[in-house]
Design an enzyme around this catalytic site. Structure first.
Site, PDB file in Angstrom:
ATOM      1  CE  LYS A  57      -4.460  -1.210   0.192  1.00 41.76           C
ATOM      2  NZ  LYS A  57      -5.680  -1.087  -0.827  1.00 41.76           N
ATOM      3  CB  SER A  82      -9.354  -2.674   7.351  1.00 39.98           C
ATOM      4  OG  SER A  82      -8.419  -3.152   6.411  1.00 39.98           O
ATOM      5  CD  GLU A 208     -13.286 -11.384  -4.878  1.00 45.23           C
ATOM      6  OE1 GLU A 208     -13.736 -10.587  -4.601  1.00 45.23           O
ATOM      7  OE2 GLU A 208     -13.719 -12.188  -5.664  1.00 45.23           O
ATOM      8  N   GLY A 212     -15.757 -13.279   0.798  1.00 43.78           N
ATOM      9  CA  GLY A 212     -15.754 -12.012   0.024  1.00 43.78           C
ATOM     10  C   GLY A 212     -15.344 -12.055  -1.451  1.00 43.78           C
ATOM     11  CG  ASP A 214     -16.150  -7.969  -3.376  1.00 45.48           C
ATOM     12  OD1 ASP A 214     -15.642  -8.434  -2.692  1.00 45.48           O
ATOM     13  OD2 ASP A 214     -15.668  -6.819  -3.876  1.00 45.48           O
ATOM     14  CB  SER A 308      -0.788  -8.114  -0.781  1.00 44.40           C
ATOM     15  OG  SER A 308      -1.519  -8.890   0.191  1.00 44.40           O
TER      16      SER A 308
END
Length: 326
Positions: A57, A82, A208, A212, A214, A308
């Site tokens: 990030k 989060s 995923e 979750g 989506d 990640s």
């Protein structure tokens, strides 16, 4: 004939890489014969758990923040997250000599909240199951005159995240497939842009948590689908809908999305710790789980994987990966 310009291009990713040089870490690419044998392919792990703030990030947050006009930068930055984007924006703000206000869920991992505060950010909490973090952050930004840097819905954020895949391809050479965790979709969008831009034939696979899904549902429907806020140990992927910008990229460039269970994520975290000697947080372990379980399907010869992040405290790691389950 009209054409739609994509929100992020290979040139944008390359420009972000130049901006991040000497600021972000160039993280290692790890190999394991044991993993190769289990996966039936040559696996190249891009270890963003060794990135500043412990996750990819920082790449996107710094790329976006560093482009703000001086007068805007002086007023400060707002974000919602989060945990990992929260830390990334807080550190980017400190590096650039400004302040940050971060909207975080009340149940965010304590280690991530403490780290965000440690970088000097002000934290505003909300209930992730009843509150609207975007609305809260937008209201704060408007009230205080802050620049809002979202965790994925921003071209400069996506471009910054894509530098992880760019570095992986520079070091490993041409790959046949790339596995990446999918939450809001920024890492996948930037990575797929870089990977497909350099090697159009590469297969891009998102991963995923089963609870979750989506993005998988959205790709199957051809439009963004919303689900109830998922309850999963992969807190960085506990989102109810893909981003609008990120989905516009991923629906073009993403070849497949596969799902893994929380138990499979735990097993992958244990494998990374015991056999690879690295600590990986649940969201970062989802692509590894897809490899170890075979959920990624029959793999081609050379496969890149983006790990990640590794932001998990010792107590939580023991709780998830010990003999019992929480």
């Amino acid at each position: 004939m009209t054409t739609t310009t994509p929100p992020v291009t290979l040139d944008d990713v390359r420009d972000a890489a130049a901006r991040l040089k000497g600021v972000a870490h160039r993280t290692p690419v790890l190999r394991s014969r044991t993993l190769d044998a289990l996966a039936g392919a040559e696996i190249f792990l891009k270890c963003e758990n060794f990135q500043r703030v412990g996750a990819f990030k920082f790449r996107g947050a710094y790329n976006a923040a560093s482009r703000l006009a001086p007068e805007q930068l002086s007023r400060g930055i707002a974000a919602y997250s989060s945990g990992n984007h929260a830390q990334a924006v807080a550190l980017a703000a400190r590096e650039l000599g400004t302040t940050a206000v971060i909207v975080m869920p009340e149940d965010a991992p304590p280690s991530k909240r403490a780290a965000t505060a440690g970088y000097g950010a002000e934290i505003v909490t909300y209930d992730r199951y009843t509150g609207d973090r975007v609305a809260i952050a937008e209201a704060l930004a408007a009230e205080r005159g802050l620049a809002l840097i979202p965790p994925y819905e921003h071209p400069h954020v996506m471009a910054g995240q894509g530098t992880a895949a760019l570095e992986l391809l520079e070091e490993a050479g041409e790959l046949d497939a790339l596995l990446t965790p999918v939450g809001g979709g920024g890492l996948m969008a930037g990575s797929a842009t870089a990977a497909k831009g350099l090697h159009p034939g590469i297969r891009t696979i998102g991963v995923e948590p089963e609870a979750g899904d989506d993005t998988k549902r959205s790709l199957e429907a051809g439009r963004r689908i919303s689900i109830p806020v998922p309850r999963t140990i992969a807190d960085g992927q506990a989102l109810h809908t893909p981003g609008e910008l990120t989905f516009s990229v991923n629906r073009r460039l993403l070849d497949d999305v596969v799902l893994v269970t929380d138990d499979e994520i735990r097993d992958a975290m244990r494998f990374a710790f015991e056999r690879l000697k690295i600590v990986v947080e649940p969201s970062g372990a989802t692509p590894l789980a897809a490899l170890l379980t075979g959920r990624a399907g029959t793999l081609p010869r050379r496969v890149g994987v983006i790990i990640s992040g590794g932001n998990i405290d010792a107590g939580r790691f023991a709780e998830l990966c010990g003999s019992g389950t929480p």
